[in-house]
Design a protein around this motif. Structure first.
Motif, PDB file in Angstrom:
ATOM      1  N   ASN A   1       4.274  -0.557  -7.562  1.00 50.00           N
ATOM      2  CA  ASN A   1       3.912   0.718  -6.908  1.00 50.00           C
ATOM      3  C   ASN A   1       4.961   1.811  -7.113  1.00 50.00           C
ATOM      4  O   ASN A   1       5.187   2.634  -6.237  1.00 50.00           O
ATOM      5  CB  ASN A   1       3.704   0.514  -5.401  1.00 50.00           C
TER       6      ASN A   1
ATOM      7  N   LYS B   1       2.624   4.586  -1.061  1.00 48.48           N
ATOM      8  CA  LYS B   1       2.333   5.645  -2.051  1.00 48.48           C
ATOM      9  C   LYS B   1       3.452   6.672  -1.970  1.00 48.48           C
ATOM     10  O   LYS B   1       3.649   7.306  -0.947  1.00 48.48           O
ATOM     11  CB  LYS B   1       0.989   6.305  -1.726  1.00 48.48           C
TER      12      LYS B   1
ATOM     13  N   ASP C   1       0.819  -1.220   0.000  1.00 51.92           N
ATOM     14  CA  ASP C   1       0.000   0.000   0.000  1.00 51.92           C
ATOM     15  C   ASP C   1       0.854   1.272   0.000  1.00 51.92           C
ATOM     16  O   ASP C   1       0.366   2.355   0.309  1.00 51.92           O
ATOM     17  CB  ASP C   1      -0.936   0.002   1.218  1.00 51.92           C
TER      18      ASP C   1
END
Lengths: 239, 216
Positions: free
Chosen positions: B187, B166, B164
């Protein structure tokens, strides 16, 4: 079981208590499979050796003596993930132990110390000579079809019963005299002279690193003296 | 127009794979992510190849890895023999010195060419554009703007691999061993340490802006 410091993935009993030939004075040998590197420790008569599963599997694939010991003789005290089964599946039986013996006698120069140096690290050097002798005896005995890791059986098979006293003295006394007697026995056993050609232990380790991983690991442990440094540390060094 | 770049991951003394990889990259600018020395068999040859690339390529960038820092620290007496050996420095010492005799540190200092020492000392901590930041250890996601040497060269930031994560720029790093021998690419995080010189993995390059990989 209460004496074991968590966490652990498995606890295996090995050595004389697992074989059923323990004597009153025998230590209790336990392998603790840990999630991360952990120093070995002792609680009373229990010697607790710690390895991660990855390390054990790697040693199993290399056919290491320690994993053979576990695979053939260990009893699970707690093994919910069947670590012992995984080791048995991964273990590759070596054709012979010539390479092990070569590495062991290549460690002889590590024992080339005089009295003052011995006193600085009596425990480390006593453990080292004992480890080298025992490993050489096991390797030789298994090349002659030894049936178990019982030291009495190994010494009988090899006609080396006098090693019993030598190993027992070096372990209990940690004295220079006991160390020198053990070193002389090691020289006789292996047919080598424990003489270091290099002027320093560091230089010996550098040269040995070309061909003898065991000498590197044991040499670095000696250099570390009392500071934490284990075999596992070098095996899983972070790149 | 975006400048074409090739980022190159950890080499660790494997001169054969480094040469093969460089032979497959076109004439674009090269950005090396550090860890040229230690572990593998031929660190001196790797440094020679990099120095040759420096004279041929269009202003290549050589970033520090923690192993370059360790070698220089060992030479200057800031790192002990035991610590440097523990990091994989024995092969570097051996490949420069040949047979060691006594005082290993002095013998290495005498054997390593001044040009190699200068090259290693002149490495940079990071490379950055508006779109990306490249450094050996990546960035600390908790302090994404920080460019402190300890963090981006010597640090350890495994959370950049979180699913997750960012980040406001692409992050390109080495250091974190990819035991699959394949680069990590998720990512906006790219890790090119595919075990070259350590676990017999390939050397890996990331071509930018195409975001394709080459391995050798």
């Amino acid at each position: 079981m209460e004496a074991v410091r968590p966490p652990f993935k498995a606890l295996l009993l090995y050595g004389s208590h697992a074989r059923g030939d323990a004597q009153e004075t025998s230590d209790i040998d336990i392998l603790q499979v840990t999630p991360t590197h952990t120093e070995p420790y002792a609680v009373g008569r229990m010697n607790i050796t710690c390895y991660t599963l990855d390390q054990l599997l790697r040693l199993a694939r290399k056919g290491g003596l320690f994993v053979r010991h576990l695979v053939e003789e260990a009893l699970p005290l707690a093994d919910p993930h069947n670590v012992l089964g995984a080791l048995k599946s991964a273990y590759v039986h070596p054709l012979d132990y010539h390479a092990v013996k070569r590495e062991v006698y290549g460690c002889g120069p590590l024992l080339d110390v005089a009295g003052p140096q011995f006193k600085k690290n009596a425990d480390g050097l006593s453990s080292l000579v004992s480890y080298l002798i025992r490993t050489y005896l096991y390797a030789t005995a298994f090349d002659r079809r030894a049936k178990s890791f019982s030291m009495a059986h190994v010494l009988d098979l090899l006609g080396q019963q006098r090693a019993n006293n030598i190993l027992s003295n070096v372990r209990s006394q940690r004295s220079l005299a006991a160390f020198e007697a053990a070193r002389a026995f090691f020289e006789e056993l292996t047919g080598t002279i424990c003489q270091r050609k290099e002027g320093s232990l560091e230089a010996f380790i550098v040269n040995a690193s070309a061909h003898n991983e065991l000498a590197v690991i044991l040499g670095l442990r000696l250099l570390a003296g009392g500071r934490p440094f284990t075999y596992d540390a070098l095996l899983d060094v972070e790149f | 127009m975006v400048e074409k770049l090739a980022f190159i991951g950890d080499i660790h003394g494997d001169s054969v794979r480094l040469s093969a990889l460089l032979g497959n990259i076109d004439s674009r600018r090269l950005v090396f992510l550090g860890d040229y020395v230690d572990h593998g068999p031929n660190s001196p040859e790797v440094v020679e190849i990099l120095m040759a690339a420096a004279s041929r390529n269009n202003n290549p960038v050589f970033l520090f890895g923690n192993h370059e820092v360790a070698l220089l620290a060992f030479l200057s007496g800031k790192l002990s023999f035991l610590e440097y050996a523990w990091m994989g420095g024995l092969s570097t010492i051996r490949s420069y010195v040949g047979k060691a005799n006594d005082d290993v540190r002095s013998e290495l200092a005498a054997a390593i060419p001044a040009s190699h020492r200068e090259f290693l000392s002149s490495c940079k901590p990071f490379f950055e554009t508006d779109q990306l930041v490249a450094s050996h250890a990546g960035i600390n996601p908790a302090f994404p703007e920080s460019r402190e040497f300890e963090g981006i060269v010597l640090g350890r930031h495994p959370s950049i691999f979180d699913s997750d994560i960012k980040l406001n720029k692409l992050v390109i790093c080495g250091h974190y061993l990819q035991t699959t021998l394949r680069p990590f690419a998720e990512n906006g995080v790219y890790c090119l340490n595919t075990g070259c010189g350590t676990i017999e993995g390939p050397a890996t390059a990331l071509l930018y802006p195409e975001m394709t990989f080459l391995q050798a």
